[in-house]
Design a protein around this motif. Structure first.
Motif, mmCIF file in Angstrom:
data_model
loop_
_atom_site.group_PDB
_atom_site.id
_atom_site.type_symbol
_atom_site.label_atom_id
_atom_site.label_comp_id
_atom_site.label_asym_id
_atom_site.label_seq_id
_atom_site.Cartn_x
_atom_site.Cartn_y
_atom_site.Cartn_z
ATOM 1 N N GLN A 149 11.193 -4.785 91.991
ATOM 2 C CA GLN A 149 10.309 -5.525 92.883
ATOM 3 C C GLN A 149 9.286 -6.319 92.066
ATOM 4 O OE1 GLN A 149 10.252 -5.475 96.519
ATOM 5 N NE2 GLN A 149 9.027 -7.263 96.009
ATOM 6 N N GLU A 150 9.052 -7.568 92.472
ATOM 7 C CA GLU A 150 8.076 -8.408 91.781
ATOM 8 C C GLU A 150 6.720 -8.312 92.468
ATOM 9 O OE1 GLU A 150 7.224 -13.113 90.655
ATOM 10 O OE2 GLU A 150 9.189 -12.524 91.453
ATOM 11 N N TYR A 151 5.688 -8.123 91.654
ATOM 12 C CA TYR A 151 4.305 -8.086 92.143
ATOM 13 C C TYR A 151 3.476 -9.044 91.289
ATOM 14 C CZ TYR A 151 5.719 -3.833 94.588
ATOM 15 O OH TYR A 151 6.367 -2.931 95.397
ATOM 16 N N ARG A 152 2.565 -9.742 91.946
ATOM 17 C CA ARG A 152 1.713 -10.708 91.261
ATOM 18 C C ARG A 152 0.255 -10.282 91.435
ATOM 19 N NH1 ARG A 152 4.808 -15.983 93.911
ATOM 20 N NH2 ARG A 152 6.771 -15.740 92.720
ATOM 21 N N PHE A 153 -0.456 -10.186 90.321
ATOM 22 C CA PHE A 153 -1.820 -9.690 90.329
ATOM 23 C C PHE A 153 -2.795 -10.845 90.080
ATOM 24 C CE2 PHE A 153 0.947 -6.191 89.630
ATOM 25 C CZ PHE A 153 0.313 -5.072 90.134
ATOM 26 N N TYR A 154 -3.557 -11.183 91.101
ATOM 27 C CA TYR A 154 -4.557 -12.250 91.014
ATOM 28 C C TYR A 154 -5.844 -11.627 90.476
ATOM 29 C CZ TYR A 154 -1.456 -15.142 93.882
ATOM 30 O OH TYR A 154 -0.385 -15.872 94.356
ATOM 31 N N CYS A 155 -6.150 -11.931 89.225
ATOM 32 C CA CYS A 155 -7.250 -11.260 88.524
ATOM 33 C C CYS A 155 -8.420 -12.223 88.337
ATOM 34 C CB CYS A 155 -6.779 -10.761 87.163
ATOM 35 S SG CYS A 155 -5.357 -9.643 87.255
ATOM 36 N N PHE A 156 -9.550 -11.897 88.938
ATOM 37 C CA PHE A 156 -10.746 -12.723 88.865
ATOM 38 C C PHE A 156 -11.802 -12.021 88.023
ATOM 39 C CE2 PHE A 156 -8.627 -13.664 92.865
ATOM 40 C CZ PHE A 156 -8.664 -15.051 92.934
ATOM 41 N N HIS A 157 -12.369 -12.762 87.073
ATOM 42 C CA HIS A 157 -13.459 -12.260 86.253
ATOM 43 C C HIS A 157 -14.641 -13.208 86.429
ATOM 44 C CE1 HIS A 157 -10.900 -9.439 83.813
ATOM 45 N NE2 HIS A 157 -9.966 -10.287 84.212
ATOM 46 N N GLY A 158 -15.726 -12.717 86.974
ATOM 47 C CA GLY A 158 -16.875 -13.589 87.184
ATOM 48 C C GLY A 158 -18.167 -12.818 87.180
ATOM 49 N N ASN A 159 -19.260 -13.526 86.854
ATOM 50 C CA ASN A 159 -20.608 -12.965 86.902
ATOM 51 C C ASN A 159 -20.774 -11.731 86.014
ATOM 52 O OD1 ASN A 159 -21.443 -14.867 88.927
ATOM 53 N ND2 ASN A 159 -20.304 -13.646 90.415
ATOM 54 N N GLY A 194 -11.604 -16.728 83.539
ATOM 55 C CA GLY A 194 -12.206 -16.654 84.866
ATOM 56 C C GLY A 194 -11.206 -16.234 85.906
ATOM 57 N N PHE A 195 -9.972 -16.679 85.704
ATOM 58 C CA PHE A 195 -8.883 -16.278 86.604
ATOM 59 C C PHE A 195 -7.560 -16.383 85.865
ATOM 60 C CE2 PHE A 195 -5.307 -17.815 89.123
ATOM 61 C CZ PHE A 195 -5.104 -16.704 89.931
ATOM 62 N N ALA A 196 -6.686 -15.435 86.126
ATOM 63 C CA ALA A 196 -5.296 -15.507 85.674
ATOM 64 C C ALA A 196 -4.457 -14.661 86.621
ATOM 65 C CB ALA A 196 -5.141 -15.001 84.241
ATOM 66 N N ARG A 197 -3.237 -15.105 86.861
ATOM 67 C CA ARG A 197 -2.311 -14.295 87.653
ATOM 68 C C ARG A 197 -1.298 -13.677 86.712
ATOM 69 N NH1 ARG A 197 1.825 -16.980 91.692
ATOM 70 N NH2 ARG A 197 3.244 -16.593 89.932
ATOM 71 N N ILE A 198 -1.173 -12.358 86.785
ATOM 72 C CA ILE A 198 -0.262 -11.608 85.933
ATOM 73 C C ILE A 198 0.886 -11.093 86.799
ATOM 74 C CG2 ILE A 198 -0.039 -9.764 84.264
ATOM 75 C CD1 ILE A 198 -2.163 -11.871 83.519
ATOM 76 N N ASP A 199 2.108 -11.433 86.414
ATOM 77 C CA ASP A 199 3.283 -11.055 87.201
ATOM 78 C C ASP A 199 4.063 -9.952 86.495
ATOM 79 O OD1 ASP A 199 2.390 -13.197 88.646
ATOM 80 O OD2 ASP A 199 4.127 -14.484 88.260
ATOM 81 N N PHE A 200 4.377 -8.895 87.258
ATOM 82 C CA PHE A 200 5.154 -7.777 86.738
ATOM 83 C C PHE A 200 6.323 -7.484 87.674
ATOM 84 C CE2 PHE A 200 0.919 -6.185 85.053
ATOM 85 C CZ PHE A 200 1.209 -6.379 83.719
ATOM 86 N N TYR A 201 7.374 -6.897 87.113
ATOM 87 C CA TYR A 201 8.394 -6.209 87.895
ATOM 88 C C TYR A 201 8.053 -4.716 87.809
ATOM 89 C CZ TYR A 201 11.201 -10.483 87.803
ATOM 90 O OH TYR A 201 11.637 -11.773 87.957
#
Length: 285
Positions: A165-175, A239-246
């Motif tokens: 299964q593919e999952y995408r992690f929307y990772c936000f780093h701020g402040n 600030g933001f990156a999307r990391i995709d994993f199976y």
């Protein structure tokens, strides 16, 4: 007329091309000078990328980065990296594998049975990919400096009969705070793809238009906590990156790092959702 229109589009500046595509999608032009909404910030990244985006979007170099940052255990086995597949290399490949290009996010082929794909056919497809200027078609500038290569990797599968299964992690780093992460579960079927979103407690959240979702609450992945930790580590410094994993029952395998997911054309549920995600990372890059 079609060839004339195609030639005219090729000569548009990146900003103009992106602006027109955005207007066609949403009925207005994006603010690329002072972006606020998530989609606007992603569109700006396409023309004003961070200097590190090229190396981490190169699927060959990204493997080395993942190994250094979170460990080689997250990497699918790599069978071969080349520009032309010769017969000896072809015969050495396993029966099943994933073939993809290093410089374009959509250039992938899942080979379930190698006998269905003779070496000449794979080379025809591979050379088509390598000759494709993905910057020209997607107007993402950091693609320009990636060395086009073919990569042959382990096919992402939970078992012989079940794809991982593919999952995408929307990772936000701020402040200066720790990462804020949202998870997209991707479901591919005969009728198309569906995308369901969750928070880190695995509660369903409404983010995109309902026509793109399945409406089904999926089971929490067994290795979600490990995947969240790995995604936070890989996205650190941006600030933001999307990391995709199976993700399977007993393993997590890296797929991609994306800095411009959806090319800034995500169909959020409302403009307020678009702006809310835009506020989660401070800068445009």
């Amino acid at each position: 007329m079609g060839r004339f229109r195609s030639a005219a589009v090729r000569h548009l500046s990146d900003a103009r091309y992106i602006g027109l595509a955005y207007r066609r999608e949403f009925g207005k032009f994006p603010d690329l000078k002072q972006p606020v909404a998530f989609n606007e910030k992603i569109c700006r990244r396409r023309i004003m990328p961070n200097a590190d985006f090229t190396a981490l979007s190169d699927r060959v170099q990204a493997r080395a980065h993942v190994g250094r940052k979170i460990g080689k255990q997250f990497l699918p086995e790599c069978y071969l990296i080349c520009k032309v597949l010769d017969r000896e290399q072809y015969h050495a490949l396993p029966h099943r594998f994933l073939m993809k290009a290093s410089h374009g996010s959509n250039a992938e082929l899942c080979v379930e049975d190698k006998s269905d794909y003779p070496v000449n056919l794979l080379n025809l497809l591979g050379q088509k990919w390598l000759a494709t200027d993905f910057h020209l078609f997607e107007r993402i500038r950091y693609y320009q400096k990636i060395d086009p290569q073919l990569i042959f990797e382990q096919l992402p599968q939970e078992s012989m009969d079940e794809p991982a299964q593919e999952y995408r992690f929307y990772c936000f780093h701020g402040n200066g705070a720790g990462p804020r992460i949202y998870i997209e579960a991707v479901h591919r079927g005969a009728t198309g793809s569906f995308h369901d979103y969750y928070d880190t407690d695995w509660q369903s959240i409404e983010v995109i238009e309902s026509r793109f979702t399945s409406g089904i609450h999926r089971q929490r992945p067994a290795m979600l906590d490990d995947a969240l930790e790995a995604a936070a580590g890989l996205s650190e410094g941006f600030g933001f990156a999307r990391i995709d994993f199976y993700i399977g029952e007993n393993q997590i395998r890296f797929k991609d790092i994306s800095f411009t997911p959806g090319e800034g054309m995500m169909h959020f549920k409302t403009p307020a959702h678009d702006r809310a995600w835009g506020k989660l990372f401070e800068d445009a890059v």
